[in-house]
Design an enzyme around this catalytic site. Structure first.
Site, short mmCIF file in Angstrom:
data_model
loop_
_atom_site.label_atom_id
_atom_site.label_comp_id
_atom_site.label_asym_id
_atom_site.label_seq_id
_atom_site.Cartn_x
_atom_site.Cartn_y
_atom_site.Cartn_z
NE ARG A 23 5.46 -0.60 -4.36
CZ ARG A 23 6.71 -0.60 -4.79
NH1 ARG A 23 7.60 -1.33 -4.18
NH2 ARG A 23 7.07 0.18 -5.78
CG PHE A 52 -1.91 -1.17 1.20
CD1 PHE A 52 -3.09 -1.16 0.46
CD2 PHE A 52 -1.59 -2.32 1.91
CE1 PHE A 52 -3.94 -2.26 0.45
CE2 PHE A 52 -2.41 -3.43 1.90
CZ PHE A 52 -3.59 -3.41 1.17
CG HIS A 53 4.64 1.34 0.16
ND1 HIS A 53 4.50 0.33 1.09
CD2 HIS A 53 5.69 0.98 -0.61
CE1 HIS A 53 5.41 -0.59 0.88
NE2 HIS A 53 6.15 -0.23 -0.14
CB ALA A 54 4.34 4.33 -5.02
#
Ligand code: T46
Length: 140
Positions: free
Chosen positions: A98, A51-53
């Protein structure tokens, strides 16, 4: 934006009658200099991660045992891939959101990264991520 977001790298398998061996060498099999290696394991049942990039980080994710699903999103579209073999890795480039789901109890997810850990490189808010993808598109 028609190129697939799922970029597999198939590894050469060095096998003989004793079994199989895979060597991951920087700048050869792995298309970047490896600065960090970490692995995710013992993931609790039903837990999703990610839950981040990242702004400036290339990573290669290899499920060396078990399986999980990786969802990748470039801000315009998303795709999912099941990682369930030690013989290939999923390349994740800059500015890709992702999420990891469906970890099997025995999953060991090995990740090779092009840079040392830097919390400032993370975009953990989805709206900020979308804004950064639009800013990057305007620059290019
Ligand atoms: C990614 C996906 C695939 C460190 O101190 N050093 C490290 O190298 C890493 C990767 C994490 N950490 C710390 C930061 C957090 O306090 O470990 C904790 C868990 O990290 P995070 O919540 O970011 O873990 P995931 O599974 O959500 O994401 C990880 C990577 O952080 C990330 O870069 O792409 O796996």
């Amino acid at each position: 934006m028609s190129e697939s977001l799922i970029q597999w790298i198939d590894f050469p398998i060095l096998g003989d009658e004793r079994g199989s061996l895979i060597a991951l060498e920087a700048d050869r099999v792995v298309p970047f200099p490896i600065k960090r290696v970490y692995y995710i394991f013992n993931t609790a049942d039903g837990v999703s991660r990610g839950f981040h990039a990242h702004r400036d980080l290339k990573q290669l994710a290899v499920c060396v045992k078990g399986s999980c699903t990786m969802m990748v999103n470039n801000g315009y579209s998303s795709e999912s891939a099941v990682l369930d073999t030690p013989t290939r890795g999923l390349l994740i480039e800059n500015l890709i959101w992702r999420e990891m789901h469906n970890f099997s109890a025995d999953c060991v997810l090995l990740v090779l990264a092009s840079k040392p850990y830097d919390e400032a490189d993370y975009i953990r808010n989805y709206d900020d991520f979308i804004e950064e993808t639009r800013r990057a598109a305007r620059r290019s």
